[in-house]
Motif scaffolding. Structure first.
Motif, short mmCIF file in Angstrom:
data_model
loop_
_atom_site.label_atom_id
_atom_site.label_comp_id
_atom_site.label_asym_id
_atom_site.label_seq_id
_atom_site.Cartn_x
_atom_site.Cartn_y
_atom_site.Cartn_z
N VAL A 1 33.53 37.44 43.35
CA VAL A 1 34.86 37.50 43.35
C VAL A 1 34.94 38.09 42.33
O VAL A 1 35.81 39.13 41.51
N PHE A 2 34.07 38.06 40.81
CA PHE A 2 33.92 38.28 39.88
C PHE A 2 34.34 39.90 39.35
O PHE A 2 34.37 40.63 38.55
N ALA B 1 45.68 43.61 44.20
CA ALA B 1 44.92 42.96 44.71
C ALA B 1 44.51 42.49 43.56
O ALA B 1 44.35 40.71 43.46
N LYS B 2 44.06 42.88 42.14
CA LYS B 2 43.17 42.10 41.23
C LYS B 2 43.92 40.80 40.83
O LYS B 2 42.86 40.01 40.16
N ILE B 3 45.26 40.67 40.70
CA ILE B 3 46.53 39.38 40.21
C ILE B 3 45.62 38.85 41.34
O ILE B 3 45.34 37.71 40.52
N ARG B 4 46.01 38.45 42.59
CA ARG B 4 45.25 37.87 43.60
C ARG B 4 44.06 37.09 44.23
O ARG B 4 44.08 35.89 43.29
N TRP B 5 43.31 38.38 43.32
CA TRP B 5 41.78 37.37 43.02
C TRP B 5 41.47 36.73 41.65
O TRP B 5 41.06 35.90 41.90
N VAL B 6 41.61 37.06 40.63
CA VAL B 6 41.55 36.06 39.35
C VAL B 6 42.67 35.09 39.42
O VAL B 6 42.30 33.85 39.05
N LEU C 1 42.86 33.67 42.42
CA LEU C 1 42.21 32.94 43.23
C LEU C 1 41.45 31.85 42.72
O LEU C 1 40.78 31.08 42.54
N SER C 2 41.07 33.19 42.34
CA SER C 2 39.37 32.02 41.18
C SER C 2 40.08 31.41 39.61
O SER C 2 39.18 30.21 39.98
#
Ligand code: HEM
Ligand code: HEM
Length: 158
Positions: free
Chosen positions: A51-52, A63-68, A70-71
Motif C-alpha cells: 500500500v505504501f 486513487a492515491k487519496i483513497r489508498w491514504v 484506507l491506510s
C-alpha cells in the motif's frame, strides 16, 4: 499498483492449498490452523508495504487519496495484528514441538525457528518505532519484514 500485491496473493494461495492438503490427511490439525492464522496476520501487515509503495508511486491523485484513507483506517490495528501474529506462531511452535519434538536436521523446523526469531525482531522493532520513530528504525522494521517474507516462503516450500 505494487507488484507486492501479486507476491502476497501467490503466498496466500499456495499456503491455503498446503493447509487444505493437511486437513485432508491429518486427523488433528490445530497446530496447522495456528500456523495459518499467524501467516494471515503477517500477510495482512506486510501488505502495508504494498500500500505504501502504491501511494508513493501512483500518479492518479483520487486513487492515491483513497489508498491514504484506507491506510489511516488500518493504522491503529497494525500493531495489534502484528503482536497477535507472534502469539499465534508461538502457539503453533509449542503445539508442533509437543507433537514432534525438535529436529535440528529438519529444514521445515529450522526455517520455522528462523522465521519465529525474525518475527520477534519485527514486532520489537515495530514497538520501538512507535515509541521513538527515526529513519534507521523505519528501514530496520521494513528490512526485517522483507527477510521474514523470504523465510516464510522457504518454510512453506520445505
Ligand atoms: C512466522 C513463523 C511461521 C509461520 C508463518 C508458519 C506457518 C506454517 C503453516 C501455514 C504451516 C502449514 C503448511 C505447511 O505445511 O507448509 C506450517 C507447518 C509447519 N510448521 Fe510452521 N510456521 C511458522 C513457524 C514455525 C516454527 C517456529 C516451527 C518449529 C517449531 C514450525 C514448524 C512447522 C512444522 C514442523 C510444520 C509441518 C507440520 C506437519 O506436517 O504436521 N513452524 N507452518
Ligand atoms: C507481522 C508483523 C509486522 C509486519 C510484517 C510489519 C510491517 C510493516 C510495514 C511493511 C510497514 C510500512 C513500512 C514503511 O514503508 O514505512 C510498517 C509500518 C509500521 N509498523 Fe509494522 N509490521 C509488523 C508489526 C508491527 C508491530 C507489532 C508494531 C508495533 C507498534 C508495528 C509498528 C509500525 C509502525 C509505528 C509503522 C509506521 C507506519 C504507521 O504508523 O502505520 N509494526 N510495518
Amino acid at each position: 499498483m505494487s507488484y507486492w500485491f501479486f507476491f502476497n496473493s501467490i503466498v496466500f494461495i499456495y499456503a491455503s492449498w498446503q493447509v487444505l492438503q493437511h486437513f485432508s490427511y491429518q486427523p488433528t490439525y490445530t497446530h496447522i490452523l495456528f500456523g495459518f492464522l499467524g501467516l494471515l496476520f503477517f500477510l495482512f501487515n506486510w501488505t502495508r508495504h504494498a500500500v505504501f509503495s502504491t501511494i508513493r508511486t501512483s500518479s492518479n491523485r483520487p486513487a492515491k487519496i483513497r489508498w491514504v484513507n484506507l491506510s489511516k483506517v488500518i493504522r491503529p490495528y497494525h500493531r495489534w495484528i502484528g503482536t497477535s501474529a507472534l502469539v499465534m506462531i508461538i502457539i503453533h511452535a509449542v503445539l508442533i514441538i509437543q507433537r514432534y519434538g525438535i529436529y535440528w536436521t529438519s529444514t521445515k523446523m529450522l526455517s520455522g525457528l528462523f522465521a519465529l526469531t525474525t518475527l520477534i525482531a519485527v514486532v520489537l522493532s515495530g514497538w520501538y518505532r512507535l515509541v521513538k520513530p527515526s529513519g534507521w528504525i523505519r528501514r530496520l522494521h521494513l528490512r526485517l519484514g522483507l527477510l521474514l517474507f523470504v523465510l516464510i516462503v522457504l518454510h512453506l516450500w520445505f
